[in-house]
Scaffold this motif. Structure first.
Motif, PDB file in Angstrom:
ATOM      1  N   ALA A 137      20.187  78.031  44.822  1.00 30.23           N
ATOM      2  CA  ALA A 137      19.045  78.118  45.734  1.00 30.23           C
ATOM      3  C   ALA A 137      18.531  76.737  46.126  1.00 30.23           C
TER       4      ALA A 137
ATOM      5  N   SER B 143       6.079  83.863  39.774  1.00 28.52           N
ATOM      6  CA  SER B 143       7.328  83.670  40.498  1.00 28.52           C
ATOM      7  C   SER B 143       7.617  84.836  41.430  1.00 28.52           C
ATOM      8  N   SER B 144       8.154  84.497  42.593  1.00 28.04           N
ATOM      9  CA  SER B 144       8.537  85.548  43.533  1.00 28.04           C
ATOM     10  C   SER B 144      10.027  85.476  43.851  1.00 28.04           C
ATOM     11  N   GLU B 145      10.701  84.426  43.416  1.00 26.29           N
ATOM     12  CA  GLU B 145      12.120  84.296  43.707  1.00 26.29           C
ATOM     13  C   GLU B 145      12.960  84.933  42.602  1.00 26.29           C
ATOM     14  N   ARG B 146      14.199  85.182  42.916  1.00 35.02           N
ATOM     15  CA  ARG B 146      15.091  85.903  42.005  1.00 35.02           C
ATOM     16  C   ARG B 146      15.310  85.152  40.693  1.00 35.02           C
TER      17      ARG B 146
END
Length: 152
Positions: free
Chosen positions: A147, A31-34
């Protein structure tokens, strides 16, 4: 019998903690999202909470095993001896609490006292990690909802 239940619960906790750790690490690397990072933090903190609680269950199980040992020198109950011989001679049984984890010695007068069979850091650590887990889980869910684009 209680010893076996506590041992199986501790082993189950170890398996669950391992599973949560693997899922948390997979989430970190994928994962790269918050919201993904918050989910990973929730999984890893949850793994820590379960692991610390399972560690406490092992200590509690060992205290029960020593208390139920009926061999020579089994009176007073071994975990209750730490309070000194005067107080230990008044012990007529014990109780086990699972939330919070503790081993209590019952005295003949009706009162109880808590032994140090379960390390002092187990209950506060489990509570703190549980709160971190819940907070990160709620934040991850809220962030993921905001999001997503609205469905038309």
């Amino acid at each position: 019998m209680l010893f076996l239940v506590l041992l199986l619960a501790a082993l189950g906790g170890a398996v669950l903690a391992t599973t949560l750790t693997v899922r948390g690490l997979r989430t970190v690397f994928r994962s790269s999202e918050r919201s993904g990072w918050l989910r990973a933090a929730a999984l890893l903190a949850g793994a820590g909470a379960v692991a610390v609680y399972a560690w406490g269950l092992l200590h509690l199980g060992y205290a029960v095993l020593r208390a139920e040992d009926g061999g020579a020198g089994s009176f007073p109950i071994e975990p209750c001896r730490e309070a000194g011989p005067q107080r230990a001679s008044q012990v007529n049984g014990y109780d086990v609490s699972l939330l919070p984890l503790r081993f209590e010695c019952r005295l003949s007068g009706g009162s109880t006292y808590i032994t140090s069979s379960v390390p002092g850091y187990v209950n506060p650590s489990t509570a703190a990690l549980g709160l971190i887990t819940a907070t990160c889980g709620v934040l991850a869910t809220t962030t993921a909802r905001h999001a997503r684009p609205p469905v038309a």
